[in-house]
Design a protein around this motif. Sequence first.
Motif, PDB file in Angstrom:
ATOM      1  N   LEU A 232       0.816  -1.218   0.000  1.00  0.00           N
ATOM      2  CA  LEU A 232       0.000   0.000   0.000  1.00  0.00           C
ATOM      3  C   LEU A 232       0.848   1.265   0.000  1.00  0.00           C
ATOM      4  N   GLY A 233       2.146   1.106   0.172  1.00  0.00           N
ATOM      5  CA  GLY A 233       3.040   2.266   0.185  1.00  0.00           C
ATOM      6  C   GLY A 233       2.971   3.061   1.478  1.00  0.00           C
ATOM      7  N   LEU A 234       2.570   2.425   2.567  1.00  0.00           N
ATOM      8  CA  LEU A 234       2.471   3.115   3.855  1.00  0.00           C
ATOM      9  C   LEU A 234       3.847   3.211   4.514  1.00  0.00           C
ATOM     10  N   THR A 235       4.119   4.350   5.108  1.00  0.00           N
ATOM     11  CA  THR A 235       5.409   4.549   5.774  1.00  0.00           C
ATOM     12  C   THR A 235       5.268   4.816   7.269  1.00  0.00           C
ATOM     13  N   LYS A 236       4.152   5.394   7.669  1.00  0.00           N
ATOM     14  CA  LYS A 236       3.908   5.632   9.097  1.00  0.00           C
ATOM     15  C   LYS A 236       2.811   4.678   9.540  1.00  0.00           C
ATOM     16  N   VAL A 237       3.231   3.576  10.115  1.00  0.00           N
ATOM     17  CA  VAL A 237       2.313   2.465  10.345  1.00  0.00           C
ATOM     18  C   VAL A 237       2.404   1.969  11.777  1.00  0.00           C
ATOM     19  N   ILE A 238       1.256   1.655  12.343  1.00  0.00           N
ATOM     20  CA  ILE A 238       1.166   0.973  13.633  1.00  0.00           C
ATOM     21  C   ILE A 238       0.460  -0.355  13.392  1.00  0.00           C
ATOM     22  N   VAL A 239       1.092  -1.437  13.786  1.00  0.00           N
ATOM     23  CA  VAL A 239       0.490  -2.760  13.659  1.00  0.00           C
ATOM     24  C   VAL A 239       0.071  -3.242  15.039  1.00  0.00           C
ATOM     25  N   GLU A 240      -1.184  -3.630  15.172  1.00  0.00           N
ATOM     26  CA  GLU A 240      -1.725  -4.035  16.466  1.00  0.00           C
ATOM     27  C   GLU A 240      -2.267  -5.459  16.359  1.00  0.00           C
ATOM     28  N   GLY A 241      -1.764  -6.335  17.227  1.00  0.00           N
ATOM     29  CA  GLY A 241      -2.220  -7.715  17.256  1.00  0.00           C
ATOM     30  C   GLY A 241      -2.431  -8.193  18.673  1.00  0.00           C
ATOM     31  N   ASP A 242      -3.032  -9.378  18.814  1.00  0.00           N
ATOM     32  CA  ASP A 242      -3.335  -9.882  20.152  1.00  0.00           C
ATOM     33  C   ASP A 242      -2.473 -11.079  20.548  1.00  0.00           C
ATOM     34  N   SER A 243      -1.422 -11.356  19.761  1.00  0.00           N
ATOM     35  CA  SER A 243      -0.532 -12.476  20.071  1.00  0.00           C
ATOM     36  C   SER A 243       0.738 -11.955  20.739  1.00  0.00           C
ATOM     37  N   LEU A 244       0.825 -12.122  22.050  1.00  0.00           N
ATOM     38  CA  LEU A 244       1.998 -11.662  22.789  1.00  0.00           C
ATOM     39  C   LEU A 244       3.255 -12.368  22.301  1.00  0.00           C
TER      40      LEU A 244
END
Length: 286
Positions: A232-244
């Motif tokens: 997608l060409g994203l550069t400022k990204v936060i990835v949020e998941g529920d797997s510690l």
Amino acid sequence: MELVEQLFDKDEEEDIIAQIPISSSSSSDKMIWKGTSQKIVDHPKCTIFNLEEETTTHALWECELARDVWSQCSKSLQKSHFSQMNMLEIFEAIARTMDTNCLQEFAMVAKQIWWRRNDFIFNQMFKHPNVVVSATYQNLKMLKELEVQRSASSRPNNSSIIEWQAPPMHFHKLNWDAVVDRTRAGVGIGTVVRNYEGKIVATMRRSQCMFRLPSLAEAYGALQVVSFAMDLGLTKVIVEGDSLQTIQALKKEEDQLNYFGMFVSEANLGALLIGMLLMLKGVAMW
């Protein structure tokens, strides 16, 4: 796959090979496990009595020393007789005819008998049947306590609900989750991308034939999320998941030589290239 189909006649073997995860990049192969002569027996006889052939059924059910353990279990298991059946068939028979408590006891006892066998092979230590049975019932007690805790924690508690939070201005947040499909021998990945206003920008879902391991599915999902952000060409990204486990693995810089380390390493590399921030249930990890 044509070569695999030519070399292997059984469909089951082909399916297992097809589920082996393969790197999507040009990363080199690594030796993760080395078999040694100390781990491989040089004859098929019973490890303890050296008389009958040691199949899984013999080691866990038929061997006299295994029967000494089963004789101290609940009456339902004591009186069980399964002739000319392998362990899977014995397990299925118990599942059909006995309650959940007996099924749990059967699984725990079998595990303890196997561990006792390994202790004897590798450490020359042999546990008395009383010790094996005692350890089994301690584990069953812990299992019951855990079930009670899970039941209590599953009740609605408004104070513990974590609300989704939008990312900072000019950032995008990617939430992902993975699910294991045990009937079709695969995993499914779902991802949604939102901007700082909370609006959905893009979604992605993907299924993949793979070993049915939740940790492997989560690691594969993390890699797909990173790849999706790069596409997608994203550069400022936060990835949020529920797997510690996956989030912590992504934080490590060194290579991880385990079954999901390949996906983690590739996702980690991509995350570093685009300056990705990883989060666990709304808590920043990077």
